[in-house]
Design a protein around this motif. Structure first.
Motif, PDB file in Angstrom:
ATOM      1  N   THR A 172       6.382  -8.767  10.720  1.00 53.53           N
ATOM      2  CA  THR A 172       5.750  -7.469  10.776  1.00 53.53           C
ATOM      3  C   THR A 172       6.223  -7.674   8.822  1.00 53.53           C
ATOM      4  N   ILE A 173       7.166  -7.969   8.143  1.00 53.49           N
ATOM      5  CA  ILE A 173       7.556  -8.551   6.854  1.00 53.49           C
ATOM      6  C   ILE A 173       6.268  -9.333   6.373  1.00 53.49           C
ATOM      7  N   LEU A 174       6.001 -10.621   7.560  1.00 53.18           N
ATOM      8  CA  LEU A 174       4.849 -11.192   6.806  1.00 53.18           C
ATOM      9  C   LEU A 174       3.506 -10.543   6.659  1.00 53.18           C
ATOM     10  N   ASN A 175       3.430  -9.583   7.428  1.00 52.09           N
ATOM     11  CA  ASN A 175       2.225  -8.995   7.996  1.00 52.09           C
ATOM     12  C   ASN A 175       2.012  -8.725   6.624  1.00 52.09           C
ATOM     13  N   MET A 176       2.948  -7.816   5.708  1.00 52.51           N
ATOM     14  CA  MET A 176       3.113  -6.983   5.080  1.00 52.51           C
ATOM     15  C   MET A 176       2.308  -7.833   3.822  1.00 52.51           C
ATOM     16  N   LEU A 177       2.760  -8.690   3.721  1.00 46.71           N
ATOM     17  CA  LEU A 177       3.192  -9.797   2.827  1.00 46.71           C
ATOM     18  C   LEU A 177       1.299  -9.874   2.705  1.00 46.71           C
ATOM     19  N   MET A 178       1.009  -9.870   3.977  1.00 47.04           N
ATOM     20  CA  MET A 178      -0.189 -10.801   3.994  1.00 47.04           C
ATOM     21  C   MET A 178      -1.586  -9.766   3.854  1.00 47.04           C
ATOM     22  N   GLY A 179      -1.238  -8.524   3.583  1.00 46.07           N
ATOM     23  CA  GLY A 179      -1.416  -7.160   3.043  1.00 46.07           C
ATOM     24  C   GLY A 179      -2.469  -7.525   5.133  1.00 46.07           C
ATOM     25  N   LEU A 180      -1.829  -7.713   6.131  1.00 47.46           N
ATOM     26  CA  LEU A 180      -2.699  -7.629   7.119  1.00 47.46           C
ATOM     27  C   LEU A 180      -2.143  -5.866   7.844  1.00 47.46           C
ATOM     28  N   SER A 181      -0.903  -5.527   7.493  1.00 45.97           N
ATOM     29  CA  SER A 181      -0.795  -4.106   7.388  1.00 45.97           C
ATOM     30  C   SER A 181       0.224  -3.420   6.394  1.00 45.97           C
ATOM     31  N   ARG A 182      -0.332  -1.773   6.401  1.00 47.56           N
ATOM     32  CA  ARG A 182       0.018  -1.263   5.709  1.00 47.56           C
ATOM     33  C   ARG A 182       1.645  -0.787   5.591  1.00 47.56           C
TER      34      ARG A 182
END
Length: 310
Positions: free
Chosen positions: A43-53
């Motif tokens: 989830t942290i990586l998804n936010m880093l990559m812009g895939l999650s708000r």
């Protein structure tokens, strides 16, 4: 500071998947995020990559806020996602070239970089083959080639060795070390304890969306290092030794099997000298002495009350 995460929060309904996480990644590190499935790593990586708000907090990469300047930042990040991101109807060369073009590579420079990336991944001889013919490990290696073709400053690797054979895992571990040697900073998530122990220069242990410990491998093991497990190889089995050693203050357990004596003690160097005195007093020689230090697995078990893969 290459990457700063400040007060990061992510909620899915009533579930707090990432709970006010703070992290700092220095340039040149292999930074490991260690934790079981559901700990919040991906989830942290998804936010880093812009895939999650991002619900609260901020992520700063190369001094820029990812929420406001994502386009500027992403050109210097390479991503190896947990789920394979390759196209099976394109050849290996075409896959890497596709991602190279996304990062702005063109012409002879693109051709050069694609060749280098495939060679780095050990897939030069498979350049014209389609990934549908590849093993799981080869597909993972192709994923890495796609992620490094533009020579990123930061490489994000999310569980890159899940479900692959030992040979491919060893190849990927070697690739991570080589990328790091070339100057790339790596953010690496895994629930394989041995991988993190082998490659990471800094480690964060996460559980239930929170950071519960951080440091080098040595610093983390020191957190729970209140005991020593000593293994001594003796010249002969002597059960009198066991009784005498159990009388020493600080000895918690003592057992002998064949000619191997195992002793659990509190962390006290004086205990070792007293033990050796007791052993040699019986006429028995000590052939070897090994102090078994705590592992990351024991750190995790102590901090969370469960093993990593539970």
């Amino acid at each position: 500071m290459l990457l700063e995460i400040r007060g990061l929060v992510k909620r899915f309904g009533d579930v707090v998947a990432v709970d006010h996480v703070n992290l700092e990644v220095q340039e040149g590190e292999i930074f490991g995020l260690l934790g079981p499935n559901g700990a919040g790593k991906t989830t942290i990586l998804n936010m880093l990559m812009g895939l999650s708000r991002i619900d609260d907090g901020e992520i700063i990469v190369f001094g820029k806020d990812i929420a406001r300047q994502a386009a500027v930042v992403k050109g210097n990040i390479g991503i190896v996602p947990q789920e394979l991101a390759i196209y099976e109807d394109l050849t290996a060369w075409e896959n890497v070239a596709f991602f190279g073009k996304l990062y702005g590579l063109r012409g002879s420079e693109l051709t050069k970089r694609v060749g280098e990336a495939l060679e780095f991944a050990g897939l030069s001889d498979k350049a014209k083959d389609f990934p549908r013919k590849f093993s799981g490990g080869m597909k993972r290696r192709l994923n890495i080639a796609c992620a490094v073709v533009h020579r990123p400053k930061l490489l994000v690797m999310d569980e890159p060795t899940v479900g692959i054979d030992p040979q491919s895992r060893n190849h990927i571990m070697g690739a991570v070390k080589e990328i790091h040697r070339q100057g790339t900073t790596i953010l690496y998530t895994s629930h394989y304890m041995e991988e993190v122990e082998e490659i990471c220069t800094q480690i964060v242990i996460m559980d239930q969306g929170r950071v519960i410990a951080r440091g080098t491998k040595e610093e983390l093991t020191e957190l729970v290092s209140t005991e020593n497990r000593l293994v001594l190889e003796l010249s002969a089995a002597n059960f009198t030794i066991v009784d005498e050693i159990k009388k020493i203050s600080g000895v918690k357990e003592c057992a002998i099997e064949d000619k191997v004596l195992t002793v659990l003690t509190t962390k006290n160097n004086h205990i070792i000298s007293k033990m050796i005195d007791e052993i040699t007093a019986t006429g028995t020689e000590v052939y070897s002495l090994n102090v078994q230090k705590p592992t990351l697995e024991s750190v995790f078990l102590t901090l969370t009350g469960r093993t990593l893969r539970d």
